[in-house]
Design a protein around this motif. Structure first.
Motif, PDB file in Angstrom:
ATOM      1  N   GLY A 182       0.779  -1.227   0.000  1.00 22.38           N
ATOM      2  CA  GLY A 182       0.000   0.000   0.000  1.00 22.38           C
ATOM      3  C   GLY A 182       0.812   1.278   0.000  1.00 22.38           C
ATOM      4  N   GLY A 183       2.059   1.217  -0.432  1.00 22.05           N
ATOM      5  CA  GLY A 183       2.903   2.396  -0.465  1.00 22.05           C
ATOM      6  C   GLY A 183       3.528   2.764   0.860  1.00 22.05           C
ATOM      7  N   LEU A 184       3.344   1.947   1.889  1.00 24.25           N
ATOM      8  CA  LEU A 184       3.824   2.312   3.223  1.00 24.25           C
ATOM      9  C   LEU A 184       5.348   2.304   3.333  1.00 24.25           C
ATOM     10  CD1 LEU A 184       1.174   0.539   5.466  1.00 24.25           C
ATOM     11  CD2 LEU A 184       1.421   2.986   5.004  1.00 24.25           C
ATOM     12  N   ARG A 185       6.022   1.515   2.493  1.00 25.24           N
ATOM     13  CA  ARG A 185       7.484   1.554   2.529  1.00 25.24           C
ATOM     14  C   ARG A 185       7.997   2.889   1.999  1.00 25.24           C
ATOM     15  NH1 ARG A 185       7.674  -4.650   0.430  1.00 25.24           N
ATOM     16  NH2 ARG A 185       6.375  -3.649  -1.143  1.00 25.24           N
ATOM     17  N   ALA A 186       7.288   3.446   1.031  1.00 23.85           N
ATOM     18  CA  ALA A 186       7.638   4.787   0.557  1.00 23.85           C
ATOM     19  C   ALA A 186       7.419   5.816   1.656  1.00 23.85           C
ATOM     20  CB  ALA A 186       6.805   5.138  -0.673  1.00 23.85           C
TER      21      ALA A 186
END
Length: 205
Positions: free
Chosen positions: A131-135
């Motif tokens: 869900g883009g959380l690493r970004a």
């Protein structure tokens, strides 16, 4: 965003800059940003600026003069600067590319410094299973170096193309509307607190 100077906020409302971080062809960011901006627009305590980096035309190569760091800013940077400076808070709309965030977003962040300082930053992310959380986690490190305050609450869309209907809104509107409202509430609290404190005690003094 237009090329004219941003209007002033004269009352207790906050000015929120929502930044679309991806500039790729076929990007999904504008869909996510329009939904979030629509949610923010329902509130009477927020003035909203939607800033699309694909329309900002910021140079990829940074120029910097240690003696006069603002003196050699290219015109696109000078155009965007007052919009960022006028914001009391930011929301970054970002995908995840190879476990990180877009290079266009890093370039945009690096062109500025004072405009970010002592202001709250929230995130709306989208991507695959993460869900883009690493970004987002990497962006927190970047903004910490710029003396910005990132809020804990995040809106995240995993497998994002499955999460939105043809109307450009999340299929599970109840869940994501509530997450957006929580993020906006936290940003409002921090924006007012930091704005009031900056007015009394300029940052760094």
């Amino acid at each position: 965003m237009t090329t004219a100077a941003p209007p002033d906020t004269r009352d207790d409302r906050i000015r929120l800059g929502v930044i679309i971080g991806s500039i790729r062809d076929g990007r999904f960011g504008p869909t996510v940003a329009r939904w979030f901006a629509g949610r923010a627009g329902r509130r009477d305590d927020i003035d909203l600026d939607l800033i699309d980096l694909a329309e900002a035309w910021l140079p990829d190569v940074l120029s910097y003069n240690a003696v006069d760091p603002d003196g050699d800013r290219p015109q696109p940077v000078r155009t965007l600067a007052p919009w960022l400076a006028a914001a009391d808070a930011f929301v970054i709309v970002t995908p995840e590319y190879n476990h990180s965030f877009p290079g266009s977003l890093k370039t945009a962040i690096d062109w500025f410094r004072e405009e970010w300082r002592a202001k709250p930053v929230g995130f709306v992310s989208y991507g695959g299973v993460a869900g883009g959380l690493r970004a987002v986690e990497q962006l927190r490190l970047v903004f910490a170096e710029l003396d910005a305050v990132t809020v804990r609450e995040t809106v995240s869309f995993h497998n994002h193309t499955d999460q939105f209907g043809t109307d450009g809104k999340p299929r599970d509107s109840e869940t994501f509307d509530a997450a957006a409202d929580l993020l906006l509430g936290r940003l409002g609290w921090w924006a007012r607190a930091l704005r009031d404190h900056r007015a009394k005690h300029p940052f760094g003094r």
